[in-house]
Design a protein around this motif. Structure first.
Motif, PDB file in Angstrom:
ATOM      1  N   ASN A  86     -36.545   5.296  -7.545  1.00 46.47           N
ATOM      2  CA  ASN A  86     -36.352   4.790  -6.180  1.00 46.47           C
ATOM      3  C   ASN A  86     -35.020   5.227  -5.585  1.00 46.47           C
ATOM      4  N   TYR A  87     -35.053   5.507  -4.274  1.00 45.64           N
ATOM      5  CA  TYR A  87     -33.854   5.869  -3.524  1.00 45.64           C
ATOM      6  C   TYR A  87     -33.772   4.982  -2.290  1.00 45.64           C
ATOM      7  N   SER A  88     -32.557   4.526  -1.986  1.00 40.92           N
ATOM      8  CA  SER A  88     -32.371   3.737  -0.769  1.00 40.92           C
ATOM      9  C   SER A  88     -30.967   3.980  -0.223  1.00 40.92           C
ATOM     10  N   GLU A  89     -30.767   3.555   1.003  1.00 45.09           N
ATOM     11  CA  GLU A  89     -29.463   3.677   1.660  1.00 45.09           C
ATOM     12  C   GLU A  89     -29.099   2.350   2.296  1.00 45.09           C
ATOM     13  N   GLU A  90     -27.835   2.000   2.183  1.00 45.98           N
ATOM     14  CA  GLU A  90     -27.283   0.823   2.866  1.00 45.98           C
ATOM     15  C   GLU A  90     -26.004   1.269   3.546  1.00 45.98           C
ATOM     16  N   ASN A  91     -26.084   1.459   4.867  1.00 45.76           N
ATOM     17  CA  ASN A  91     -24.984   2.016   5.651  1.00 45.76           C
ATOM     18  C   ASN A  91     -24.620   3.387   5.092  1.00 45.76           C
ATOM     19  N   ASP A  92     -23.379   3.584   4.643  1.00 53.52           N
ATOM     20  CA  ASP A  92     -22.982   4.889   4.110  1.00 53.52           C
ATOM     21  C   ASP A  92     -23.067   4.949   2.583  1.00 53.52           C
ATOM     22  N   THR A  93     -23.708   3.964   1.989  1.00 54.20           N
ATOM     23  CA  THR A  93     -23.861   3.909   0.533  1.00 54.20           C
ATOM     24  C   THR A  93     -25.278   4.325   0.154  1.00 54.20           C
ATOM     25  N   LYS A  94     -25.354   5.250  -0.785  1.00 54.77           N
ATOM     26  CA  LYS A  94     -26.650   5.749  -1.265  1.00 54.77           C
ATOM     27  C   LYS A  94     -26.896   5.160  -2.648  1.00 54.77           C
ATOM     28  N   ILE A  95     -28.126   4.725  -2.906  1.00 56.29           N
ATOM     29  CA  ILE A  95     -28.471   4.117  -4.198  1.00 56.29           C
ATOM     30  C   ILE A  95     -29.665   4.870  -4.776  1.00 56.29           C
ATOM     31  N   GLN A  96     -29.441   5.470  -5.937  1.00 53.98           N
ATOM     32  CA  GLN A  96     -30.487   6.237  -6.608  1.00 53.98           C
ATOM     33  C   GLN A  96     -30.738   5.641  -7.984  1.00 53.98           C
ATOM     34  N   GLU A  97     -31.975   5.241  -8.214  1.00 54.99           N
ATOM     35  CA  GLU A  97     -32.349   4.746  -9.535  1.00 54.99           C
ATOM     36  C   GLU A  97     -32.647   5.959 -10.426  1.00 54.99           C
ATOM     37  N   VAL A  98     -32.050   5.958 -11.606  1.00 58.71           N
ATOM     38  CA  VAL A  98     -32.203   7.061 -12.550  1.00 58.71           C
ATOM     39  C   VAL A  98     -32.646   6.495 -13.887  1.00 58.71           C
ATOM     40  N   VAL A  99     -33.627   7.159 -14.513  1.00 60.63           N
ATOM     41  CA  VAL A  99     -34.150   6.718 -15.802  1.00 60.63           C
ATOM     42  C   VAL A  99     -33.747   7.741 -16.855  1.00 60.63           C
ATOM     43  N   PHE A 100     -33.082   7.266 -17.901  1.00 55.33           N
ATOM     44  CA  PHE A 100     -32.711   8.078 -19.050  1.00 55.33           C
ATOM     45  C   PHE A 100     -33.714   7.759 -20.156  1.00 55.33           C
ATOM     46  N   LYS A 101     -34.638   8.687 -20.412  1.00 54.58           N
ATOM     47  CA  LYS A 101     -35.652   8.472 -21.437  1.00 54.58           C
ATOM     48  C   LYS A 101     -35.206   9.136 -22.729  1.00 54.58           C
ATOM     49  N   ASP A 102     -35.098   8.336 -23.774  1.00 59.05           N
ATOM     50  CA  ASP A 102     -34.699   8.828 -25.084  1.00 59.05           C
ATOM     51  C   ASP A 102     -35.758   9.809 -25.586  1.00 59.05           C
ATOM     52  N   MET A 103     -35.344  11.015 -25.946  1.00 61.10           N
ATOM     53  CA  MET A 103     -36.283  12.023 -26.413  1.00 61.10           C
ATOM     54  C   MET A 103     -36.685  11.812 -27.874  1.00 61.10           C
ATOM     55  N   ASP A 104     -35.968  10.940 -28.580  1.00 61.04           N
ATOM     56  CA  ASP A 104     -36.271  10.656 -29.981  1.00 61.04           C
ATOM     57  C   ASP A 104     -37.120   9.401 -30.149  1.00 61.04           C
ATOM     58  N   SER A 105     -37.321   8.679 -29.086  1.00 58.64           N
ATOM     59  CA  SER A 105     -38.136   7.462 -29.129  1.00 58.64           C
ATOM     60  C   SER A 105     -38.734   7.237 -27.740  1.00 58.64           C
ATOM     61  N   ASP A 106     -39.396   6.128 -27.561  1.00 58.21           N
ATOM     62  CA  ASP A 106     -39.967   5.821 -26.247  1.00 58.21           C
ATOM     63  C   ASP A 106     -39.060   4.927 -25.414  1.00 58.21           C
ATOM     64  N   GLU A 107     -37.869   4.674 -25.894  1.00 55.70           N
ATOM     65  CA  GLU A 107     -36.951   3.798 -25.166  1.00 55.70           C
ATOM     66  C   GLU A 107     -36.407   4.502 -23.932  1.00 55.70           C
ATOM     67  N   GLN A 108     -36.088   3.687 -22.940  1.00 55.11           N
ATOM     68  CA  GLN A 108     -35.457   4.233 -21.749  1.00 55.11           C
ATOM     69  C   GLN A 108     -34.422   3.274 -21.191  1.00 55.11           C
ATOM     70  N   LYS A 109     -33.475   3.846 -20.496  1.00 52.23           N
ATOM     71  CA  LYS A 109     -32.400   3.090 -19.868  1.00 52.23           C
ATOM     72  C   LYS A 109     -32.397   3.453 -18.391  1.00 52.23           C
ATOM     73  N   THR A 110     -32.406   2.436 -17.535  1.00 50.16           N
ATOM     74  CA  THR A 110     -32.398   2.663 -16.096  1.00 50.16           C
ATOM     75  C   THR A 110     -31.027   2.285 -15.536  1.00 50.16           C
ATOM     76  N   LEU A 111     -30.475   3.179 -14.737  1.00 47.97           N
ATOM     77  CA  LEU A 111     -29.217   2.917 -14.055  1.00 47.97           C
ATOM     78  C   LEU A 111     -29.430   3.076 -12.557  1.00 47.97           C
ATOM     79  N   ASN A 112     -28.837   2.187 -11.797  1.00 51.22           N
ATOM     80  CA  ASN A 112     -28.747   2.377 -10.354  1.00 51.22           C
ATOM     81  C   ASN A 112     -27.405   3.047 -10.101  1.00 51.22           C
ATOM     82  N   ILE A 113     -27.452   4.244  -9.582  1.00 52.33           N
ATOM     83  CA  ILE A 113     -26.221   4.966  -9.274  1.00 52.33           C
ATOM     84  C   ILE A 113     -25.931   4.775  -7.804  1.00 52.33           C
ATOM     85  N   ILE A 114     -24.736   4.270  -7.529  1.00 54.05           N
ATOM     86  CA  ILE A 114     -24.300   3.985  -6.172  1.00 54.05           C
ATOM     87  C   ILE A 114     -23.309   5.074  -5.793  1.00 54.05           C
TER      88      ILE A 114
END
Length: 130
Positions: A86-114
């Motif tokens: 997901n991507y969104s904007e709030e005024n001059d701030t951009k928010i991008q959701e990024v998923v880091f999927k572990d290549m050695d397992s099925d685990e993933q970590k999601t970060l919202n990058i502002i």
């Protein structure tokens, strides 16, 4: 005398990169910036990755590069695939959701990058901490 240099592709930006960046939408610029930051993380260049963080975010969460490095090593997989969500904007701030999927397992970590885009190709960013 022979000199051999190894250059990265994220501190010295090519004209092709700058041209694509300048023509892109804000969401495209955010993804290109995240790709640059991700390149730093993948080669464990924590100093350059740390320097792209917003000053206030750094002071409040990682007052040293070592603390940032420790956090990243503990919270992101060693080998991962990055996907954009997901991507969104709030005024001059951009928010991008990024998923880091572990290549050695099925685990993933999601970060919202502002991110805040600045002049030229400059930007500052922070991310969600859980």
């Amino acid at each position: 005398m022979k000199i051999s240099l190894t250059l990265d592709n994220y501190t010295l930006l090519s004209e092709k990169f700058k041209d694509e960046y300048n023509k892109g939408s804000d969401s495209h610029k955010v993804m290109m910036n995240i790709d640059r930051w991700n390149s730093m993380l993948k080669v464990r260049d924590y100093t350059n990755a740390y320097n792209l963080l917003d000053d206030t975010f750094r002071r409040n969460n990682f007052d040293t590069v070592e603390k940032f490095e420790s956090y990243m090593r503990e919270n992101l997989p060693s080998h991962y695939e990055l996907t954009y969500s997901n991507y969104s904007e709030e005024n001059d701030t951009k928010i991008q959701e990024v998923v880091f999927k572990d290549m050695d397992s099925d685990e993933q970590k999601t970060l919202n990058i502002i991110m805040k885009l600045k002049e030229g190709t400059d930007f500052v960013m922070s991310f969600s901490i859980k």
